[in-house]
Design an enzyme around this catalytic site. Sequence first.
Site, PDB file in Angstrom:
ATOM      1  N   ARG A 189     -20.621 -35.008  17.823  1.00 29.24           N
ATOM      2  CA  ARG A 189     -20.575 -35.121  16.636  1.00 29.24           C
ATOM      3  C   ARG A 189     -20.746 -34.158  15.842  1.00 29.24           C
ATOM      4  O   ARG A 189     -20.567 -34.072  14.555  1.00 29.24           O
ATOM      5  CB  ARG A 189     -21.440 -36.197  16.158  1.00 29.24           C
ATOM      6  CG  ARG A 189     -21.258 -37.660  16.333  1.00 29.24           C
ATOM      7  CD  ARG A 189     -22.498 -38.456  16.094  1.00 29.24           C
ATOM      8  NE  ARG A 189     -22.345 -39.715  15.505  1.00 29.24           N
ATOM      9  CZ  ARG A 189     -22.137 -40.827  15.807  1.00 29.24           C
ATOM     10  NH1 ARG A 189     -22.123 -41.103  17.234  1.00 29.24           N
ATOM     11  NH2 ARG A 189     -22.046 -41.962  14.995  1.00 29.24           N
ATOM     12  N   ARG A 192     -19.905 -56.964  10.724  1.00 31.79           N
ATOM     13  CA  ARG A 192     -20.199 -56.981  11.928  1.00 31.79           C
ATOM     14  C   ARG A 192     -21.373 -57.488  12.464  1.00 31.79           C
ATOM     15  O   ARG A 192     -22.379 -57.296  11.948  1.00 31.79           O
ATOM     16  CB  ARG A 192     -20.318 -55.448  12.469  1.00 31.79           C
ATOM     17  CG  ARG A 192     -20.728 -55.121  13.906  1.00 31.79           C
ATOM     18  CD  ARG A 192     -20.500 -53.710  14.413  1.00 31.79           C
ATOM     19  NE  ARG A 192     -21.441 -52.872  13.733  1.00 31.79           N
ATOM     20  CZ  ARG A 192     -21.186 -51.419  13.826  1.00 31.79           C
ATOM     21  NH1 ARG A 192     -20.251 -50.655  14.787  1.00 31.79           N
ATOM     22  NH2 ARG A 192     -21.911 -50.746  13.177  1.00 31.79           N
TER      23      ARG A 192
HETATM   24  P1  AP5 Z   1     -23.179 -45.061  16.650  1.00 29.36           P
HETATM   25  O1  AP5 Z   1     -23.571 -46.275  17.491  1.00 29.36           O
HETATM   26  O2  AP5 Z   1     -22.158 -44.155  17.707  1.00 29.36           O
HETATM   27  O3  AP5 Z   1     -22.261 -45.398  15.494  1.00 29.36           O
HETATM   28  P2  AP5 Z   1     -20.904 -45.087  14.712  1.00 29.36           P
HETATM   29  O4  AP5 Z   1     -20.155 -43.726  15.014  1.00 29.36           O
HETATM   30  O5  AP5 Z   1     -21.221 -44.816  13.265  1.00 29.36           O
HETATM   31  O6  AP5 Z   1     -19.821 -46.247  15.060  1.00 29.36           O
HETATM   32  P3  AP5 Z   1     -20.061 -47.648  15.155  1.00 29.36           P
HETATM   33  O7  AP5 Z   1     -20.702 -48.153  16.343  1.00 29.36           O
HETATM   34  O8  AP5 Z   1     -20.570 -47.909  13.805  1.00 29.36           O
HETATM   35  O9  AP5 Z   1     -18.583 -48.092  14.840  1.00 29.36           O
HETATM   36  P4  AP5 Z   1     -17.342 -48.437  16.352  1.00 29.36           P
HETATM   37  O10 AP5 Z   1     -16.556 -47.367  16.090  1.00 29.36           O
HETATM   38  O11 AP5 Z   1     -18.110 -48.180  17.351  1.00 29.36           O
HETATM   39  O12 AP5 Z   1     -16.944 -49.726  15.831  1.00 29.36           O
HETATM   40  P5  AP5 Z   1     -17.096 -51.126  16.304  1.00 29.36           P
HETATM   41  O13 AP5 Z   1     -16.282 -50.921  17.684  1.00 29.36           O
HETATM   42  O14 AP5 Z   1     -18.306 -51.627  16.526  1.00 29.36           O
HETATM   43  O15 AP5 Z   1     -24.332 -44.199  16.063  1.00 29.36           O
HETATM   44  C1  AP5 Z   1     -25.330 -44.684  15.482  1.00 29.36           C
HETATM   45  C2  AP5 Z   1     -26.241 -43.612  14.958  1.00 29.36           C
HETATM   46  O16 AP5 Z   1     -26.869 -42.812  15.989  1.00 29.36           O
HETATM   47  C3  AP5 Z   1     -25.662 -42.305  14.055  1.00 29.36           C
HETATM   48  O17 AP5 Z   1     -25.583 -42.717  12.761  1.00 29.36           O
HETATM   49  C4  AP5 Z   1     -26.665 -41.396  14.698  1.00 29.36           C
HETATM   50  O18 AP5 Z   1     -27.955 -41.480  13.607  1.00 29.36           O
HETATM   51  C5  AP5 Z   1     -26.992 -41.449  15.929  1.00 29.36           C
HETATM   52  N1  AP5 Z   1     -26.115 -41.017  16.878  1.00 29.36           N
HETATM   53  C6  AP5 Z   1     -25.315 -41.481  17.924  1.00 29.36           C
HETATM   54  N2  AP5 Z   1     -24.638 -40.230  18.458  1.00 29.36           N
HETATM   55  C7  AP5 Z   1     -25.118 -39.286  17.990  1.00 29.36           C
HETATM   56  C8  AP5 Z   1     -24.730 -38.012  18.194  1.00 29.36           C
HETATM   57  N3  AP5 Z   1     -24.032 -37.608  19.305  1.00 29.36           N
HETATM   58  N4  AP5 Z   1     -25.363 -37.068  17.416  1.00 29.36           N
HETATM   59  C9  AP5 Z   1     -26.130 -37.210  16.516  1.00 29.36           C
HETATM   60  N5  AP5 Z   1     -26.779 -38.571  16.287  1.00 29.36           N
HETATM   61  C10 AP5 Z   1     -26.266 -39.480  16.897  1.00 29.36           C
HETATM   62  O19 AP5 Z   1     -16.315 -52.039  15.113  1.00 29.36           O
HETATM   63  C11 AP5 Z   1     -16.860 -52.026  14.188  1.00 29.36           C
HETATM   64  C12 AP5 Z   1     -16.413 -53.760  13.567  1.00 29.36           C
HETATM   65  O20 AP5 Z   1     -15.290 -53.616  13.405  1.00 29.36           O
HETATM   66  C13 AP5 Z   1     -16.887 -54.635  14.409  1.00 29.36           C
HETATM   67  O21 AP5 Z   1     -17.321 -55.825  13.690  1.00 29.36           O
HETATM   68  C14 AP5 Z   1     -15.704 -54.905  15.177  1.00 29.36           C
HETATM   69  O22 AP5 Z   1     -15.634 -56.177  15.642  1.00 29.36           O
HETATM   70  C15 AP5 Z   1     -14.533 -54.555  14.198  1.00 29.36           C
HETATM   71  N6  AP5 Z   1     -13.206 -54.389  14.633  1.00 29.36           N
HETATM   72  C16 AP5 Z   1     -13.059 -53.479  15.578  1.00 29.36           C
HETATM   73  N7  AP5 Z   1     -11.747 -53.115  15.777  1.00 29.36           N
HETATM   74  C17 AP5 Z   1     -11.201 -53.830  14.911  1.00 29.36           C
HETATM   75  C18 AP5 Z   1      -9.750 -54.212  14.462  1.00 29.36           C
HETATM   76  N8  AP5 Z   1      -8.682 -53.601  15.205  1.00 29.36           N
HETATM   77  N9  AP5 Z   1      -9.524 -55.002  13.642  1.00 29.36           N
HETATM   78  C19 AP5 Z   1     -10.536 -55.711  12.723  1.00 29.36           C
HETATM   79  N10 AP5 Z   1     -11.820 -55.542  13.015  1.00 29.36           N
HETATM   80  C20 AP5 Z   1     -12.046 -54.575  14.106  1.00 29.36           C
HETATM   81 MG    MG Z   2     -20.084 -48.344  18.395  1.00 30.22          MG
END
Ligand code: AP5
Ligand code: MG
Length: 218
Positions: A88, A127
């Site tokens: 990231r 979500r």
């Molecule tokens: P992390 O858990 O990695 O969260 P993120 O990157 O913010 O991504 P999300 O998990 O929120 O979203 P996603 O892309 O996985 O979407 P999802 O499939 O769930 O990180 C969390 C925290 O940890 C960070 O903020 C930081 O503090 C820390 N962290 C982690 N890694 C780090 C690093 N490398 N360095 C530093 N800090 C770190 O989908 C989202 C929603 O949309 C769901 O409800 C799903 O059902 C829906 N959805 C999915 N696809 C579709 C579609 N095609 N159409 C409609 N709805 C859909």
């Molecule tokens: Mg995720």
Amino acid sequence: MRLLLFGPPGVGKGTQATLLKEEYKIPHISTGDILRQAVAEETELGLEAKKYMDKGELVPDEVMIGLVREVFNSPLCEKGFILDGFPRTVAQAEALDRVFSELSIELDAVIDFQVEENEIITRLSKRLTCRSCKSIFNTLVDSLDQNGSCPNCGGELYQRDDDKPDVVKQRLQVYNQSTMPVREYYQKSGKLVTINGSGDIDKVNKQILDAIQELNKQ
Ligand code: AP5
Ligand code: MG
């Protein structure tokens, strides 16, 4: 198959990783999931990480690089992996390259998800995640039981603490400031494949599988 899933919060990295894991029979390594597990278990890492996660900030590079190094030095990723949420920052990307070079391995593809910011905000407000099996749902598209239990395992569905609107806003800002440069880093490698993450989950999945097939032909 060694894949990296890249993109802002809520673009569907976790959702697509679940499908790709089935397709290629390789582990899904989500740094967010690892951190949330540590928070739930109240380990030293979890207590430290929670301070940043609750505010939508990044956990410091040295903590994250150490954690990912540990994962890759274990036998877990020997047959391939889907890395989600790391790197990231450019410093994390450089550290990952060093680990890969030590292990004499290379990424096959970096899947770069693009979704409009408004759609991301709506998705994250709706979500739900299962506490037990970690399945991801959305009340806008999934029909869920009134009792709030997971259709896959019966576990408790909950809303992530960092899905509150003000924290989502901060996470998007952090992405734009600190994580966007990583996209350019991978663009130079020729392995970055940009896909449209909007629309049907299966259609997004097909785009990814087609793109991987295309890269493999080269
Ligand atoms: P992390 O858990 O990695 O969260 P993120 O990157 O913010 O991504 P999300 O998990 O929120 O979203 P996603 O892309 O996985 O979407 P999802 O499939 O769930 O990180 C969390 C925290 O940890 C960070 O903020 C930081 O503090 C820390 N962290 C982690 N890694 C780090 C690093 N490398 N360095 C530093 N800090 C770190 O989908 C989202 C929603 O949309 C769901 O409800 C799903 O059902 C829906 N959805 C999915 N696809 C579709 C579609 N095609 N159409 C409609 N709805 C859909
Ligand atoms: Mg995720």
